[in-house]
Design a protein around this motif. Structure first.
Motif, PDB file in Angstrom:
ATOM      1  N   PHE A  48       0.831  -1.419  -0.116  1.00 18.63           N
ATOM      2  CA  PHE A  48       0.043  -0.026  -0.233  1.00 18.63           C
ATOM      3  C   PHE A  48       0.747   1.322   0.205  1.00 18.63           C
ATOM      4  CE2 PHE A  48      -1.833   3.636   2.584  1.00 18.63           C
ATOM      5  CZ  PHE A  48      -2.817   3.985   1.613  1.00 18.63           C
ATOM      6  N   VAL A  49       0.552   2.126  -0.684  1.00 20.34           N
ATOM      7  CA  VAL A  49       1.088   3.727  -0.720  1.00 20.34           C
ATOM      8  C   VAL A  49      -0.019   4.692  -0.713  1.00 20.34           C
ATOM      9  CG1 VAL A  49       1.535   3.703  -3.366  1.00 20.34           C
ATOM     10  CG2 VAL A  49       3.004   5.256  -1.560  1.00 20.34           C
ATOM     11  N   GLY A  50       0.156   5.659   0.117  1.00 19.79           N
ATOM     12  CA  GLY A  50      -0.809   6.543   0.233  1.00 19.79           C
ATOM     13  C   GLY A  50      -0.724   7.612   1.475  1.00 19.79           C
ATOM     14  N   GLN A  51      -1.602   8.370   1.870  1.00 15.11           N
ATOM     15  CA  GLN A  51      -1.435   9.296   2.549  1.00 15.11           C
ATOM     16  C   GLN A  51      -2.542   9.113   3.902  1.00 15.11           C
ATOM     17  OE1 GLN A  51      -1.699  12.878   0.133  1.00 15.11           O
ATOM     18  NE2 GLN A  51       0.411  12.989   0.304  1.00 15.11           N
ATOM     19  N   ILE A  52      -1.950   9.287   5.230  1.00 11.31           N
ATOM     20  CA  ILE A  52      -2.887   9.347   6.281  1.00 11.31           C
ATOM     21  C   ILE A  52      -3.004  10.961   6.936  1.00 11.31           C
ATOM     22  CG2 ILE A  52      -3.073   8.401   8.523  1.00 11.31           C
ATOM     23  CD1 ILE A  52      -1.325   6.154   7.663  1.00 11.31           C
ATOM     24  N   GLN A  53      -4.274  11.353   7.149  1.00  7.94           N
ATOM     25  CA  GLN A  53      -4.399  12.556   7.525  1.00  7.94           C
ATOM     26  C   GLN A  53      -4.403  12.683   9.005  1.00  7.94           C
ATOM     27  OE1 GLN A  53      -7.609  14.582   5.481  1.00  7.94           O
ATOM     28  NE2 GLN A  53      -6.813  13.823   3.487  1.00  7.94           N
ATOM     29  N   GLU A  54      -4.375  13.603   9.828  1.00  7.97           N
ATOM     30  CA  GLU A  54      -4.637  13.624  11.269  1.00  7.97           C
ATOM     31  C   GLU A  54      -5.789  13.435  11.703  1.00  7.97           C
ATOM     32  OE1 GLU A  54      -2.925  17.383  12.489  1.00  7.97           O
ATOM     33  OE2 GLU A  54      -0.923  16.495  12.942  1.00  7.97           O
ATOM     34  N   THR A  55      -6.749  13.460  10.892  1.00  8.40           N
ATOM     35  CA  THR A  55      -8.308  13.361  10.909  1.00  8.40           C
ATOM     36  C   THR A  55      -8.618  11.646  10.999  1.00  8.40           C
ATOM     37  OG1 THR A  55      -8.673  13.557   8.697  1.00  8.40           O
ATOM     38  CG2 THR A  55      -9.022  15.478   9.985  1.00  8.40           C
ATOM     39  N   GLY A  56      -7.442  10.987  10.640  1.00 11.05           N
ATOM     40  CA  GLY A  56      -7.500   9.501  10.616  1.00 11.05           C
ATOM     41  C   GLY A  56      -7.932   9.029   9.290  1.00 11.05           C
ATOM     42  N   PHE A  57      -8.127   9.772   7.991  1.00  7.63           N
ATOM     43  CA  PHE A  57      -8.548   9.452   6.937  1.00  7.63           C
ATOM     44  C   PHE A  57      -7.221   9.020   6.055  1.00  7.63           C
ATOM     45  CE2 PHE A  57      -9.182  10.268   2.407  1.00  7.63           C
ATOM     46  CZ  PHE A  57     -10.492   9.463   1.898  1.00  7.63           C
ATOM     47  N   LEU A  58      -7.459   7.706   5.438  1.00 11.61           N
ATOM     48  CA  LEU A  58      -6.194   6.948   4.820  1.00 11.61           C
ATOM     49  C   LEU A  58      -6.578   6.737   3.366  1.00 11.61           C
ATOM     50  CD1 LEU A  58      -3.860   4.513   5.757  1.00 11.61           C
ATOM     51  CD2 LEU A  58      -5.537   3.708   4.241  1.00 11.61           C
ATOM     52  N   SER A  59      -6.080   7.012   2.495  1.00  6.06           N
ATOM     53  CA  SER A  59      -6.284   6.898   1.153  1.00  6.06           C
ATOM     54  C   SER A  59      -4.992   6.671   0.170  1.00  6.06           C
ATOM     55  CB  SER A  59      -7.218   7.999   0.360  1.00  6.06           C
ATOM     56  OG  SER A  59      -6.330   9.299   0.560  1.00  6.06           O
ATOM     57  N   GLY A  60      -4.966   5.666  -0.929  1.00  6.59           N
ATOM     58  CA  GLY A  60      -4.189   5.360  -1.537  1.00  6.59           C
ATOM     59  C   GLY A  60      -4.209   4.218  -2.364  1.00  6.59           C
ATOM     60  N   LEU A  61      -3.235   3.710  -2.829  1.00  3.00           N
ATOM     61  CA  LEU A  61      -3.327   2.578  -3.909  1.00  3.00           C
ATOM     62  C   LEU A  61      -2.846   1.309  -3.224  1.00  3.00           C
ATOM     63  CD1 LEU A  61      -1.711   4.054  -6.976  1.00  3.00           C
ATOM     64  CD2 LEU A  61      -4.130   3.426  -6.820  1.00  3.00           C
ATOM     65  N   ILE A  62      -3.418   0.194  -3.454  1.00  4.16           N
ATOM     66  CA  ILE A  62      -3.071  -1.123  -2.834  1.00  4.16           C
ATOM     67  C   ILE A  62      -3.040  -2.186  -3.944  1.00  4.16           C
ATOM     68  CG2 ILE A  62      -5.483  -1.718  -2.562  1.00  4.16           C
ATOM     69  CD1 ILE A  62      -4.663  -3.080   0.393  1.00  4.16           C
ATOM     70  N   ILE A  63      -2.100  -3.009  -3.727  1.00  7.23           N
ATOM     71  CA  ILE A  63      -1.837  -4.096  -4.758  1.00  7.23           C
ATOM     72  C   ILE A  63      -1.912  -5.482  -3.885  1.00  7.23           C
ATOM     73  CG2 ILE A  63       0.642  -3.812  -4.766  1.00  7.23           C
ATOM     74  CD1 ILE A  63       0.518  -4.981  -7.896  1.00  7.23           C
ATOM     75  N   ARG A 103       2.013 -11.414  -6.815  1.00 11.93           N
ATOM     76  CA  ARG A 103       1.798 -11.782  -8.171  1.00 11.93           C
ATOM     77  C   ARG A 103       1.306 -10.448  -9.056  1.00 11.93           C
ATOM     78  NH1 ARG A 103      -0.784 -15.542  -5.220  1.00 11.93           N
ATOM     79  NH2 ARG A 103      -2.740 -14.672  -5.500  1.00 11.93           N
ATOM     80  N   PRO A 104       1.513 -10.675 -10.469  1.00  9.59           N
ATOM     81  CA  PRO A 104       1.118  -9.557 -10.899  1.00  9.59           C
ATOM     82  C   PRO A 104      -0.417  -9.155 -10.785  1.00  9.59           C
ATOM     83  CG  PRO A 104       2.342 -11.147 -12.363  1.00  9.59           C
ATOM     84  CD  PRO A 104       2.146 -11.681 -10.984  1.00  9.59           C
ATOM     85  N   GLY A 105      -0.604  -7.829 -10.308  1.00  8.39           N
ATOM     86  CA  GLY A 105      -2.141  -7.700 -10.020  1.00  8.39           C
ATOM     87  C   GLY A 105      -2.410  -6.160 -10.356  1.00  8.39           C
ATOM     88  N   ALA A 106      -3.545  -5.889 -10.324  1.00  5.63           N
ATOM     89  CA  ALA A 106      -3.909  -4.300 -10.610  1.00  5.63           C
ATOM     90  C   ALA A 106      -3.804  -3.502  -9.062  1.00  5.63           C
ATOM     91  CB  ALA A 106      -5.135  -4.252 -11.145  1.00  5.63           C
ATOM     92  N   LEU A 107      -3.295  -2.550  -9.564  1.00  7.10           N
ATOM     93  CA  LEU A 107      -3.321  -1.478  -8.276  1.00  7.10           C
ATOM     94  C   LEU A 107      -4.525  -0.905  -8.145  1.00  7.10           C
ATOM     95  CD1 LEU A 107      -0.117   0.415  -9.435  1.00  7.10           C
ATOM     96  CD2 LEU A 107      -0.326  -0.595  -7.109  1.00  7.10           C
TER      97      LEU A 107
END
Length: 466
Positions: free
Chosen positions: A335-350, A354-358
């Motif tokens: 996973f790569v993304g951002q975590i805000q102090e409000t607790g919200f986490l968003s980003g991309l996960i693979i 194995r080869p797979g879609a982000l």
């Protein structure tokens, strides 16, 4: 009635204020919303541009994948991908690709990359300040804020038109320029500060297939849409065997009503989300039944998206486990993304090595301290019942679950129940314990996939420039 002297005095004051006004754009602007982002589909041309990574004299093809509801905010968004390429005879063809989400609140959040597979995908965030989808679209972003975190030191303004700029009439350009001036007048920015793009004879550039990593992003967005499509039926739950460490897999039916979205429970110390944590309880179907799962969080630096939240941190995480009960296959997800102090986490996960879609991913942390993390999201909202069809709850702890005393387990469950009780849920009934076995050697960490490393490198490059 005012005297002539007084009128001349007011005129002088107004003129002096104009002379003293200097361009100064803020880090954050609020976009306009209310329309359907899909109306932005089709071909656009860059008319005026300040800063940014878009090609000069570019043609932009926008394609919406499908409508989507954010699993945390329930805000309707359109997942989109754009192909951006120069379209003049004087230059070689240069292609860029943008993948992300465009919300009805006017936010455009995603990643921008190029036509070469090795081209780094970088986070890019904008808000829409004006849209008339038949003619003009004006967007603003801030790539780097000043030290005060209020004013922008590296702003980007992009005005796009449906019609090629070299084919616009004088009256059309005057009308567009007036709209652009109106959008930025409060900040002393006019079209004199936003260069007009020069288009020559029609070029020969044509659309190309996206490179592999961008194609993975697009496929991942499509997968997310399919997996989170709104359903009129309530999710079914299944009881599963006891594997010696509590019930495992999907919780048995109860009176629990998982919500479509759950607000973050106040400010969290995001500096604590770093290092190694073990999976203690998890509700997450249809992914299998991982054994000995742990996650390693790494902090990359301050937010790469000052436009959205200057107090966020950029993190990447590797989660490691055996694929399933009885399996000897190790699985690594990223996973790569951002975590805000409000607790919200968003980003991309693979999901796996194995080869797979982000895939785009978002959730909110319910609780964070030095010993545990609890976060929740909804993978398939049910707008008819208001009850989530595919809830995701993860409870990570800093201590190996095999070493927990009963008192420690009770304390962790009590903390989880603080947030679950309001929905008729409890840790013991509704969030299965995960399996940890001393008979299996820990799975090793491995390097990220090439495409995930591409994104991690892109985030690092953006952070280095902030």
């Amino acid at each position: 009635m005012l005297s002539t002297f007084a009128i001349l005095g007011f005129a002088a004051i107004i003129e002096n204020s104009r002379q003293q006004c200097s361009p100064s754009l803020p880090t954050v602007l609020t976009g306009i919303g209310g329309d359907t982002p899909k109306q932005a589909d089709g071909v656009w041309y860059v008319y005026r541009k300040m800063g940014g990574s878009y090609s000069s004299a570019a043609q932009i093809q926008i394609t919406s994948v499908a409508p989507y509801f954010d699993p945390v905010t329930s805000e309707p968004v359109q997942l989109q991908w754009w192909e951006i390429f120069q379209d003049t005879a004087a230059t070689s063809c240069i292609h860029q690709f943008w993948t992300g989400a465009y919300s009805t609140a006017g936010k455009q959040i995603g990643d921008l990359g190029g036509s070469d597979d090795s081209y780094i995908m970088r986070p890019t965030d904008y808000v829409v300040l004006y849209h008339n989808y038949q003619n003009l679209l004006i967007s603003y972003g801030c790539a780097k804020s000043q030290a005060d975190s209020v004013h922008c030191s590296t702003p980007t303004i992009i005005a796009q038109t449906r019609k090629r700029p070299d084919q616009l009439s004088a009256s059309e350009m005057d009308n567009f320029d007036n709209l652009i001036n109106s959008a930025f007048s409060a900040y002393c920015v006019t079209v004199q500060n936003i260069p007009k793009e020069t288009y020559g004879p029609k070029g020969t550039c044509t659309s190309i297939d996206p490179p592999f990593c961008v194609a993975q992003d697009i496929q991942g967005m499509k997968n997310t849409i399919v997996n989170s499509s709104n359903s009129s039926a309530t999710a079914t739950t299944t009881s599963v065997p006891n594997y010696g460490y509590g019930s495992y897999g999907v919780a048995a039916p109860s009176g629990c009503k998982w919500p479509n979205s759950m607000p973050s429970q106040g400010k969290v110390d995001i500096s604590l989300i770093t290092g190694k944590f073990y999976l203690y309880r998890r509700l997450f179907a249809p992914e299998g039944m991982p054994v000995n799962q742990y996650a390693v969080w790494s902090d990359l630096g301050a937010s790469a998206t000052p436009l959205i939240n200057a107090t966020a941190r950029t993190k990447w995480c590797e989660y490691v486990n055996y694929a399933d009960v009885g399996s000897s296959q190790c699985v690594n997800g990223f996973f790569v993304g951002q975590i805000q102090e409000t607790g919200f986490l968003s980003g991309l996960i693979i999901p796996t090595t194995r080869p797979g879609a982000l895939q785009p991913f978002s959730t909110v942390f319910q609780y964070v301290d030095a010993y545990q993390q609890i976060f929740y999201g909804c993978g398939a909202q049910n707008l008819q019942t208001g009850i989530c069809d595919a809830p995701v709850l993860v409870h990570l702890i800093a201590k190996n679950p095999l070493q927990l005393t009963q008192a420690e387990k009770d304390a962790y469950d009590a903390q989880e129940n603080v947030y679950l009780s309001k929905y008729g849920c409890s840790a013991g009934k509704d969030v299965p314990l995960t399996l940890h076995s001393a008979d299996l050697a820990p799975c090793p960490q491995v390097p990220p996939t090439d495409c995930m490393q591409n994104h991690i490198t892109g985030y690092k490059q953006v952070l280095a420039g902030m």
